[in-house]
Design a protein around this motif. Structure first.
Motif, PDB file in Angstrom:
ATOM      1  N   LEU A   7      -0.881   9.330   2.737  1.00 42.57           N
ATOM      2  CA  LEU A   7      -1.174   7.943   2.946  1.00 42.57           C
ATOM      3  C   LEU A   7      -0.333   7.212   2.379  1.00 42.57           C
ATOM      4  O   LEU A   7      -0.057   7.220   1.059  1.00 42.57           O
ATOM      5  CB  LEU A   7      -2.639   7.739   2.736  1.00 42.57           C
ATOM      6  N   TYR A   8       0.157   6.294   3.084  1.00 42.38           N
ATOM      7  CA  TYR A   8       1.195   5.147   2.592  1.00 42.38           C
ATOM      8  C   TYR A   8       0.254   3.688   2.865  1.00 42.38           C
ATOM      9  O   TYR A   8       0.300   3.491   4.101  1.00 42.38           O
ATOM     10  CB  TYR A   8       2.795   5.215   2.999  1.00 42.38           C
ATOM     11  N   ILE A   9       0.699   3.054   2.062  1.00 38.15           N
ATOM     12  CA  ILE A   9      -0.160   1.639   2.228  1.00 38.15           C
ATOM     13  C   ILE A   9       1.063   0.334   1.836  1.00 38.15           C
ATOM     14  O   ILE A   9       2.195   0.861   1.018  1.00 38.15           O
ATOM     15  CB  ILE A   9      -1.128   1.417   0.943  1.00 38.15           C
TER      16      ILE A   9
ATOM     17  N   ALA B 263      -2.083   0.445   6.581  1.00 37.44           N
ATOM     18  CA  ALA B 263      -1.917   1.881   5.987  1.00 37.44           C
ATOM     19  C   ALA B 263      -1.335   2.526   7.165  1.00 37.44           C
ATOM     20  O   ALA B 263      -1.278   1.876   8.223  1.00 37.44           O
ATOM     21  CB  ALA B 263      -3.100   2.434   5.553  1.00 37.44           C
ATOM     22  N   THR B 264      -0.585   3.650   6.818  1.00 41.81           N
ATOM     23  CA  THR B 264       0.073   4.492   8.064  1.00 41.81           C
ATOM     24  C   THR B 264      -1.136   5.411   8.709  1.00 41.81           C
ATOM     25  O   THR B 264      -0.637   5.686   9.812  1.00 41.81           O
ATOM     26  CB  THR B 264       0.881   5.344   7.307  1.00 41.81           C
TER      27      THR B 264
ATOM     28  N   LEU C  63      -8.299   0.282  -2.865  1.00 40.55           N
ATOM     29  CA  LEU C  63      -7.362   1.212  -2.900  1.00 40.55           C
ATOM     30  C   LEU C  63      -7.700   2.300  -3.645  1.00 40.55           C
ATOM     31  O   LEU C  63      -7.079   3.514  -3.253  1.00 40.55           O
ATOM     32  CB  LEU C  63      -5.896   0.384  -3.096  1.00 40.55           C
TER      33      LEU C  63
ATOM     34  N   ALA D 285      -3.639   7.204  -2.219  1.00 41.08           N
ATOM     35  CA  ALA D 285      -2.349   6.894  -1.367  1.00 41.08           C
ATOM     36  C   ALA D 285      -1.190   7.522  -2.253  1.00 41.08           C
ATOM     37  O   ALA D 285      -1.194   7.586  -3.508  1.00 41.08           O
ATOM     38  CB  ALA D 285      -2.100   5.453  -1.326  1.00 41.08           C
TER      39      ALA D 285
ATOM     40  N   ILE E 165       1.943   2.952  -2.833  1.00 43.15           N
ATOM     41  CA  ILE E 165       1.608   1.480  -2.360  1.00 43.15           C
ATOM     42  C   ILE E 165       2.845   0.865  -2.439  1.00 43.15           C
ATOM     43  O   ILE E 165       3.318   0.408  -3.532  1.00 43.15           O
ATOM     44  CB  ILE E 165       0.472   1.135  -3.156  1.00 43.15           C
TER      45      ILE E 165
ATOM     46  N   ALA F 127       4.312  -0.298   5.163  1.00 42.69           N
ATOM     47  CA  ALA F 127       3.804   0.836   4.936  1.00 42.69           C
ATOM     48  C   ALA F 127       4.516   2.214   5.564  1.00 42.69           C
ATOM     49  O   ALA F 127       4.864   3.257   5.170  1.00 42.69           O
ATOM     50  CB  ALA F 127       2.051   0.965   5.642  1.00 42.69           C
TER      51      ALA F 127
END
Length: 312
Positions: free
Chosen positions: A4-6, A19-20, A43, A48, A51, A104
């Motif tokens: 997960l990328y924020i 987010a992705t 978060l 993640a 971030i 993101a």
């Protein structure tokens, strides 16, 4: 599960977060104490991978500090690179929620490395160095106006110049005091100044705005300040390489250092002359000197040795 990328878009009063993963809904918060506390709490449980926060002229600093203090994997990304990425995705519209989503996706695509963030003292020193640069620019602008000013206007300009020069003296004193209070900074300044061409202002700029100096390899440090050449080629076509991105203030300081080093540093002068003799334009040769200079300075800090000892 996919990592997960924020992405966080920061403005003066608001934080937009995206987010992705479609399972994490986008949201926004005020950029104040309560908003930052809420951001951390929301978060933390997401786990993640990164971030990403876009650099926005200083508004991002308190956000990054809050996330880093909570041990969250925060990285600061270059806004020019993010915008180029948005264009590549066909994202022509620009709103804060859209920007957060693009940030993101940029983090997911580029997976930027986590690096140690500057501590509060280094941030404070960086603020002083930035303010000094602003005052110097204002003095330069007023001196240009003075050249074509009427007698009546010139009087006002001279008053302002006097005030700016007094402020510059005060800022320089504040920077001196900060350096003297930190034995570690003082030692680094002396190491950097051992290289002919590096004076107080360049050394202080590097300490304040390039805390990674000595912790990265030569390619990484050159890329970080925007001195790594970008190659352009397609099939048989070969375009000129160019530099860009990175930290403009550090790159400017290194360019000034390169100009001096190409005159007073025997090794770097010989390096510049060799490039010119090979037919390289003088500007290209100076940029190459600046790139070589930052790798030398990086090695000095890494090995904790001054120039003459490193050369020996």
């Amino acid at each position: 599960m996919d990592a997960l990328y924020i992405g966080i878009d920061v403005s003066r009063d608001r934080l937009d977060v995206a987010a992705t993963s479609p399972s994490v809904a986008a949201f926004h918060l005020p950029r104040n104490h309560d908003g930052l506390a809420d951001l951390v709490e929301r978060l933390k449980p997401l786990g993640a991978e990164r971030i990403a926060v876009e650099a926005t002229g200083g508004f991002e600093t308190v956000v990054v500090a809050a996330l880093a203090a909570a041990l969250l994997p925060v990285v600061v990304v270059n806004p020019a690179q993010v915008r180029a990425f948005a264009w590549a995705l066909g994202k022509r519209a620009k709103t804060d929620p859209i920007d957060a989503a693009v940030i993101a996706r940029f983090a997911e695509a580029t997976r930027p490395d986590l690096r140690p963030l500057a501590d509060a003292e280094t941030e404070a020193l960086a603020d002083l160095v930035t303010r000094r640069r602003q005052i110097v620019a204002m003095i330069g602008a007023e001196n240009q106006r003075l050249k074509r000013a009427s007698a009546r206007t010139a009087k006002s300009i001279r008053r302002l110049l006097k005030a700016l020069e007094k402020e510059l003296t005060g800022i320089d004193q504040d920077i001196d005091d900060s350096i003297r209070r930190s034995p570690n900074w003082l030692e680094k300044v002396e190491l950097l100044k051992s290289v002919p061409g590096i004076g107080d202002q360049i050394a202080r700029t590097l300490i304040a705005e390039l805390p990674e100096l000595g912790t990265l390899d030569r390619r990484q440090i050159a890329a970080l300040v925007g001195l790594a050449p970008w190659t352009r080629q397609s099939g048989q076509w070969r375009g000129k390489s160019f530099i860009g991105g990175g930290r403009a203030a550090v790159r400017s300081a290194l360019y000034m250092g390169a100009l001096l080093a190409a005159r007073y540093n025997p090794e770097l002068k010989a390096f510049r002359d060799r490039l010119v003799d090979q037919g390289k334009p003088k500007l290209v040769a100076i940029i190459a000197v600046a790139r070589k200079l930052v790798t030398i300075l990086n090695a000095l800090i890494r090995d904790n040795q001054p120039w003459h000892e490193l050369k020996a």
